[in-house]
Design a protein around this motif. Structure first.
Motif, short mmCIF file in Angstrom:
data_model
loop_
_atom_site.label_atom_id
_atom_site.label_comp_id
_atom_site.label_asym_id
_atom_site.label_seq_id
_atom_site.Cartn_x
_atom_site.Cartn_y
_atom_site.Cartn_z
N VAL A 156 0.87 -1.17 0.00
CA VAL A 156 0.00 0.00 0.00
C VAL A 156 0.90 1.22 0.00
CG1 VAL A 156 -1.76 1.32 1.24
CG2 VAL A 156 -1.84 -1.18 1.25
N THR A 157 0.63 2.17 -0.90
CA THR A 157 1.44 3.38 -0.98
C THR A 157 0.60 4.59 -0.58
OG1 THR A 157 0.91 3.84 -3.30
CG2 THR A 157 2.79 2.40 -2.86
N LYS A 158 1.30 5.64 -0.17
CA LYS A 158 0.62 6.91 0.08
C LYS A 158 1.38 8.02 -0.64
CE LYS A 158 2.86 8.68 4.29
NZ LYS A 158 2.62 9.16 5.68
N ARG A 159 0.64 9.07 -0.99
CA ARG A 159 1.25 10.20 -1.69
C ARG A 159 0.57 11.48 -1.28
NH1 ARG A 159 0.42 12.45 -6.81
NH2 ARG A 159 -1.04 10.82 -7.38
N ARG A 160 1.37 12.49 -1.08
CA ARG A 160 0.86 13.82 -0.74
C ARG A 160 0.53 14.58 -2.01
NH1 ARG A 160 4.67 18.54 1.71
NH2 ARG A 160 3.21 20.28 1.53
N HIS A 161 -0.58 15.29 -1.99
CA HIS A 161 -1.00 16.13 -3.12
C HIS A 161 -1.10 17.58 -2.68
CE1 HIS A 161 -2.48 12.55 -5.46
NE2 HIS A 161 -2.62 12.08 -4.24
N GLU A 162 -0.94 18.46 -3.64
CA GLU A 162 -1.20 19.88 -3.41
C GLU A 162 -2.11 20.33 -4.54
OE1 GLU A 162 -0.40 21.71 -0.93
OE2 GLU A 162 1.21 20.61 0.08
N ALA A 163 -3.42 20.29 -4.32
CA ALA A 163 -4.39 20.70 -5.35
C ALA A 163 -5.41 21.62 -4.68
CB ALA A 163 -5.07 19.49 -5.96
N GLY A 164 -5.00 22.86 -4.44
CA GLY A 164 -5.86 23.77 -3.72
C GLY A 164 -5.68 23.62 -2.23
N GLN A 165 -5.63 22.36 -1.77
CA GLN A 165 -5.35 22.06 -0.38
C GLN A 165 -4.54 20.77 -0.31
OE1 GLN A 165 -8.99 21.38 1.73
NE2 GLN A 165 -9.71 19.80 0.34
N SER A 166 -3.78 20.63 0.74
CA SER A 166 -2.93 19.46 0.88
C SER A 166 -3.74 18.27 1.36
CB SER A 166 -1.81 19.75 1.88
OG SER A 166 -0.99 18.62 2.05
N PHE A 167 -3.53 17.11 0.75
CA PHE A 167 -4.19 15.89 1.19
C PHE A 167 -3.35 14.69 0.81
CE2 PHE A 167 -5.66 16.72 -3.07
CZ PHE A 167 -5.75 15.49 -3.67
N ILE A 168 -3.70 13.54 1.37
CA ILE A 168 -2.97 12.29 1.16
C ILE A 168 -3.87 11.29 0.46
CG2 ILE A 168 -1.81 10.36 2.30
CD1 ILE A 168 -0.27 12.93 2.57
N SER A 169 -3.33 10.60 -0.53
CA SER A 169 -4.08 9.50 -1.17
C SER A 169 -3.35 8.19 -0.93
CB SER A 169 -4.26 9.75 -2.67
OG SER A 169 -3.01 9.67 -3.34
#
Length: 222
Positions: A156-169
């Motif tokens: 299982v992997t996780k990744r941080r996003h920055e698309a208007g607000q920071s979140f993890i998928s």
């Protein structure tokens, strides 16, 4: 909270090692070298053919393109005549309007694989580094052999996003590596899912079916 539109992210696989900032493809692996099956399966020569649907029509193709040739070039030390493959598939729309559609992506390289384990290690390292914020392994990797199937390595992997607000998928992912191809199949989960609650054995069974559906044996010459 609704899961972020993951399909557009999946389509970004086509820019592997170019605009996605994956770094030097000749660099060594970034630590992802566990979970490999004890014996790498050699099911015989085949080609990976990505059909319009997967899992008996449950998932329909939404994006079909080759990743950057850089992915193939980066594996050329371990795969002769490497050809990258990619497709994203959408599952059925949920009746729950707060849930996004499930996505499956199939990414990898096919050819004559000289060193399946090393090719897989380097491919996953390259794929992990293609994003602005590198992908991390949070569960596994684990070697899983689905009932009646071939060995897989799953995590299982996780990744941080920055698309208007920071979140993890999060993504469950299983890979296979043999003499014909090195392929990663990734799924999607909702934001409120805990990594430890993702059933990798169930996902591995799904990937085993995908593997059977996309692997087309090359007929022997008379």
């Amino acid at each position: 909270m609704k899961r972020w539109g993951r399909l557009s992210v999946c389509a970004m696989t086509t820019c592997v090692l170019t605009a996605c900032g994956s770094g030097d493809p000749s660099a060594g692996p970034g630590g992802w070298n566990g979970g490999k099956p004890e014996a790498v399966s050699q099911p015989g020569p085949y080609r990976v053919v990505l059909p319009p649907t997967l899992l008996k029509g449950k998932y329909k193709e939404a994006e079909h393109a080759e990743p950057s040739q850089g992915l193939a070039r980066g594996l050329s030390d371990w795969i002769d005549n490497p050809v990258p493959v990619f497709a994203a598939y959408e599952g059925p729309t949920s009746t729950d309007k707060n849930k996004a559609t499930d996505i499956l992506t199939v990414t990898g390289v096919q050819g004559f694989v000289l060193s399946p384990v090393q090719a897989r290690t380097h491919m996953l390292d390259m794929l992990d580094r293609r994003w602005e914020f590198p992908q991390e392994t949070v569960v596994g990797p684990r070697a899983i052999t689905p009932s009646g199937g071939e060995p897989l390595s799953c995590r299982v992997t996780k990744r941080r996003h920055e698309a208007g607000q920071s979140f993890i998928s999060l993504e469950p992912e299983c890979t296979w590596a043999d003499g014909s191809a090195v392929i990663a199949v990734a799924g999607s989960v909702d934001f409120d899912t805990q990594p430890a609650s993702i059933n990798l054995d169930t996902f591995a069974a799904t990937v085993a079916t995908v593997r059977n559906e996309v692997s087309k044996r090359i007929a022997a010459k008379p």
